[in-house]
Design an enzyme around this catalytic site. Structure first.
Site, mmCIF file in Angstrom:
data_model
loop_
_atom_site.group_PDB
_atom_site.id
_atom_site.type_symbol
_atom_site.label_atom_id
_atom_site.label_comp_id
_atom_site.label_asym_id
_atom_site.label_seq_id
_atom_site.Cartn_x
_atom_site.Cartn_y
_atom_site.Cartn_z
ATOM 1 N N ASP A 33 0.831 -1.201 0.000
ATOM 2 C CA ASP A 33 0.000 0.000 0.000
ATOM 3 C C ASP A 33 0.872 1.261 0.000
ATOM 4 O O ASP A 33 1.885 1.328 0.700
ATOM 5 C CB ASP A 33 -0.896 -0.019 1.238
ATOM 6 C CG ASP A 33 -2.027 0.969 1.157
ATOM 7 O OD1 ASP A 33 -2.847 0.847 0.234
ATOM 8 O OD2 ASP A 33 -2.097 1.865 2.015
ATOM 9 N N GLU A 62 1.187 -0.488 -5.003
ATOM 10 C CA GLU A 62 0.097 0.461 -5.272
ATOM 11 C C GLU A 62 0.719 1.841 -5.472
ATOM 12 O O GLU A 62 1.100 2.517 -4.523
ATOM 13 C CB GLU A 62 -0.896 0.515 -4.105
ATOM 14 C CG GLU A 62 -2.072 1.433 -4.397
ATOM 15 C CD GLU A 62 -2.504 2.273 -3.192
ATOM 16 O OE1 GLU A 62 -3.654 2.744 -3.209
ATOM 17 O OE2 GLU A 62 -1.700 2.468 -2.261
ATOM 18 N N ASP A 129 -10.384 1.337 -3.140
ATOM 19 C CA ASP A 129 -10.107 2.773 -3.040
ATOM 20 C C ASP A 129 -10.928 3.614 -4.013
ATOM 21 O O ASP A 129 -10.766 4.840 -4.036
ATOM 22 C CB ASP A 129 -8.622 3.040 -3.309
ATOM 23 C CG ASP A 129 -7.735 2.649 -2.144
ATOM 24 O OD1 ASP A 129 -8.184 2.772 -0.984
ATOM 25 O OD2 ASP A 129 -6.595 2.202 -2.378
#
Length: 266
Positions: A33, A62, A129
């Site tokens: 992340d 990400e 997200d």
């Protein structure tokens, strides 16, 4: 807390955590992340530890923009391909981009990486997200089908966010994360037509490994709302408008429904 990964004790602790999960639980992938907020030197050490235990363990970062500095073979295996996601959703779901802008954005996503990196990119339409693709399409499943069709026929690994295959919707905004609602397990609430469509895309993808080659051939179409392209020996024509269309390609006329498509194999 902000951890100082240049501190040897901190670095050793975090790498021990990584080592623990791969050795003890045999996990076969990491999704990292906000991966661009950790220094490159740490990720190089991270890769050395992980691949030293399991060379096939998948390392996915990400990063919401182009990320070649992380994809030189010493850090990640792949990135979430959000630039391509944005192009697809802007064009098919939001009508926020015209045909030329869409083609340029797709070409840019291809040209951002070398061949081997393109083949490993993690392609997606939505995630935890973002607002789900069906909600971006205002519930219009025809538009969502065009988006999935385009994604499944591009280089990289297509990803389906859980429930997308059965027509789950859900918006994400300040104070609302309905895109993360629980999976709908009651099959009576599944959109079986949409599920069959996704299954057909998966079958076509599996039967045509050539789709994972980074050579997209755009075919000129004399209509501002229709695009056409070739992948391997397939011709795809997509009508991104609410009007039925007749388009001519190479002397042949194709009829397309509103937000419809034609797939033709040579």
């Amino acid at each position: 807390p902000k951890l100082n990964t240049e501190n040897e004790e901190c670095r050793a602790y975090l790498l021990d955590v990584a080592r623990y999960w791969v050795e003890e639980f045999k996990i076969d992938g990491w999704r990292l992340d906000v991966a661009n907020e950790v220094d490159h030197a740490f990720w190089r050490d991270f890769r050395t530890v992980i691949k030293g235990i399991n060379p096939d363990c998948y390392i996915l970062g990400e990063i919401w923009h182009e990320g070649m500095p992380w994809l030189r073979g010493d850090q990640y295996d792949s990135l979430m391909n959000y630039p391509l996601t944005q192009a697809i959703t802007d064009y098919f779901a939001l009508s926020a981009m015209d045909k030329d802008g869409f083609k340029n954005a797709v070409n840019t996503s291809y040209l951002a990486y070398p061949r081997n990196v393109n083949e490993a990119m993690f392609n997606l339409l939505d995630s935890h997200d973002t607002t789900r693709i069906l909600s971006l399409c205002q519930g219009d499943k025809r538009r969502a089908k065009l988006a999935y069709l385009f994604m499944f026929t591009q280089v990289g690994a297509p990803c389906i966010y859980y429930g997308g295959e059965i027509g789950m919707d859900g918006g994400r905004s300040m104070g609302s994360e309905n895109n993360r609602k629980c999976m709908e397990w009651d099959e009576s609430n599944h959109d079986l037509d949409f599920k069959r469509f996704i299954q057909q895309l998966i079958a076509m993808r599996k039967n045509n490994p050539e789709f994972n080659q980074p050579n997209l051939e755009w075919v000129p179409v004399q209509d501002e709302n229709c695009i056409a392209y070739r992948r391997s020996d397939y011709l795809f024509i997509l009508n991104n408008s609410d009007q039925s269309k007749l388009v001519e390609l190479d002397g042949q006329v194709y009829a397309l429904d509103a937000f419809g498509y034609v797939i033709e194999k040579a």
